[in-house]
Design an enzyme around this catalytic site. Sequence first.
Site, PDB file in Angstrom:
ATOM      1  N   ASP B 227       0.836  -1.199   0.000  1.00 31.08           N
ATOM      2  CA  ASP B 227       0.000   0.000   0.000  1.00 31.08           C
ATOM      3  C   ASP B 227       0.878   1.260   0.000  1.00 31.08           C
ATOM      4  OD1 ASP B 227      -1.884   2.002   0.654  1.00 31.08           O
ATOM      5  OD2 ASP B 227      -3.100   0.578   1.782  1.00 31.08           O
ATOM      6  N   HIS B 322      -8.202  -1.297  -8.857  1.00 29.70           N
ATOM      7  CA  HIS B 322      -7.866  -0.093  -8.092  1.00 29.70           C
ATOM      8  C   HIS B 322      -6.722   0.663  -8.751  1.00 29.70           C
ATOM      9  CE1 HIS B 322      -7.700   2.406  -4.504  1.00 29.70           C
ATOM     10  NE2 HIS B 322      -6.395   2.238  -4.474  1.00 29.70           N
TER      11      HIS B 322
END
Lengths: 412, 412
Positions: B227, B322
């Site tokens: 992330d 995403h």
Amino acid sequence: MAAPGKGARTDRPGSTRRQFLLGGAVAGVGAAAAIGLDLALDSPSTAPASAPLNGDETVPFFGAHQAGVDTDAQAHAVLVALDLRDDTDRDGLRRMMGILTDDAARLTQGVAALADSEPELAVSPARLTVTFGFGPGLVDRARRTAPAWLKPLPAFGIDRLRPEFSGGDLLLQIAADDPLTVAHAARMMLKDARGFAAVRWTQRGFRRAHGTVKPGTTMRNLFGQVDGTTNPAPGTEEFARVVWSEDGWMAGGTSAVVRRIHMDLDKWDRLDRSGRDQSVGRYMSNGAPLTSSPDGAAAEFDEPDLDATTAVGFPVIPTFSHLRRARSEDTAEKIFRRAYNYDDSPTGSEVSDSGLIFVSFQADVDRQFTPIQRRLDELDLLNEWTTPVGSAVFAIPPGCAEGGFIGDTLLT
Amino acid sequence: MAAPGKGARTDRPGSTRRQFLLGGAVAGVGAAAAIGLDLALDSPSTAPASAPLNGDETVPFFGAHQAGVDTDAQAHAVLVALDLRDDTDRDGLRRMMGILTDDAARLTQGVAALADSEPELAVSPARLTVTFGFGPGLVDRARRTAPAWLKPLPAFGIDRLRPEFSGGDLLLQIAADDPLTVAHAARMMLKDARGFAAVRWTQRGFRRAHGTVKPGTTMRNLFGQVDGTTNPAPGTEEFARVVWSEDGWMAGGTSAVVRRIHMDLDKWDRLDRSGRDQSVGRYMSNGAPLTSSPDGAAAEFDEPDLDATTAVGFPVIPTFSHLRRARSEDTAEKIFRRAYNYDDSPTGSEVSDSGLIFVSFQADVDRQFTPIQRRLDELDLLNEWTTPVGSAVFAIPPGCAEGGFIGDTLLT
């Protein structure tokens, strides 16, 4: 069984997990786990030997005693108590403990659990330990006799217990130096426990991070108080006598008392430095017992001089102080403390909701813990600022050998 | 001002706080703070030089920018939003920020705050930073014009916002590698803020502990997902362009978007490995963009090949992923992410209550953040497993010089 290697920690400087696993100190680490390591994705064992990572350090899982008792306390812990489902019988307990033991044996060695959906979160064990505890309800469900001390503590006058922090059939104490490791291990094991038990309460705690202060430094709680000075040292004969049980299915096990102690920091703030020293019976500055010499002349591990008096004849260590009230002439009344701080989100006009997750281990709660707590209940100036809001007692069964499972002395 | 030294971190191996303070890199550290160090009790600067402690590391407080934005993210953070009391006027704001700046300047350098009742908890800064943010209400109270973007985000279809995690007049982002340091600093500052403002919400988050993995490793969230790969690197020209504002009283400041994103781990568990890779557009194993080559042939920082197609002609990186939805052709639509995981106590039948405290910094929310979020709101497969439950926008004013205070460009 791998008792001799069990207490050894592997966080000596310069060691990497791979070196540890391939070295001579492998006692107690399953071969399957060692092989699994090389299958783990992103294994940090590929880090250069010049940069040992604390994340790679492991604590052996198998052995005469469970890990997480004599293990140098890790920075983070989550304690979860579960209630057994109505249909979880003796056979179900055996299956549950088999699965959870397998999870713990893998995860603590940096190996993903079976069907672990986030295996990448398992590769940094960071001294992860999982310690299982059995409440009275679980032993009852196993249709075996519980030790006499395996019951709720007697009611103390200072208690303001809340059910959401009290009791429980099964305890998981999951601790590591890394909070992501703790979160992943807790979730993985709770998923596997879900068919057998439901979460009753969860308590999260912390100490200083690994590397913040010198190893071996006694922790401070959120009062700023040095907390745990009189603990027996793991590995000593005294520690073994205080902590490990020798009785029946509990031989090699111990008991855990878990008490959630709310600390009123706002009220504590209104107490001056000298008042704090007097309440504790130790200097806030360094944890040394109060002396008639000036603050700083004494050291943390000095033996308290209980006979010393001030110029006007009062005891230097006040009769109402925590030090004096917690102390006993009876050498049997000794416990091993392994507490964690908590600091949760405040509600209302408070700016903090803080306290201590008090955890003590002792062979016999009735003989060792309860007399101390009775004295503190009767008189301890610290009671002015602290309130027990949760309480639970668990039997910590012994460790297990490879191929066995935690609780096998109870369940087979 | 000490702009050039501001971004420098001091966590290089072998440095101790004392060496740092006495060395050449003292830019931005107040002389008073440096002197105060020697007064601090139990100062860890007395540790042998052979054992540098992470607890001793400091991040300079004074400078052109506030710390805690370009600072390599620490292991622990608490974000607290406060609401101003009705009688806190412009003059009160000035006093409040003067006091809080003084607290932060001391605590971040390992020096107890004025009237700190637990000074022993202040001696291990562990890279503590305190970052202040101003909500629309505070700028209004200061009777100044807010930047156009300083307002709640537009309502997104995926939002399920709860007031207890949204909004606020004043943000404190308190972060360090040690959880006790964070707890003490938060309490100390909230006590000093109490006369001016009340706590509205508190969010606690974590990343890997210091020393668990190699420095510079991109964080993983509780989905196991790598992330933050595409973040601009602090210190680069791109970072400066993305993050720092040049406008009026905000020059040298930035904006913070704080969104609490609940992650449904139970539902995520039902998704297989390939489904996860496809949702994110990256391999879970190492964070590399999906390629037509086998998993593992690609590396995290590879440029995604958006034109690659599978044998049957579908895009290798799905249109709903995403990665693709967050991406923009417009180079202005870029943000700097500095998120923390959260893992709170579950309620009901859940075994975890987990998610991400998403924090992004960007010079202009409307121009940089909102277009990205709009695209993700319209279509992003990850929305299936994530729900924004809190949202707030703050102006992060510039840093200050010694003798100044955070917010002085707004309040003087």
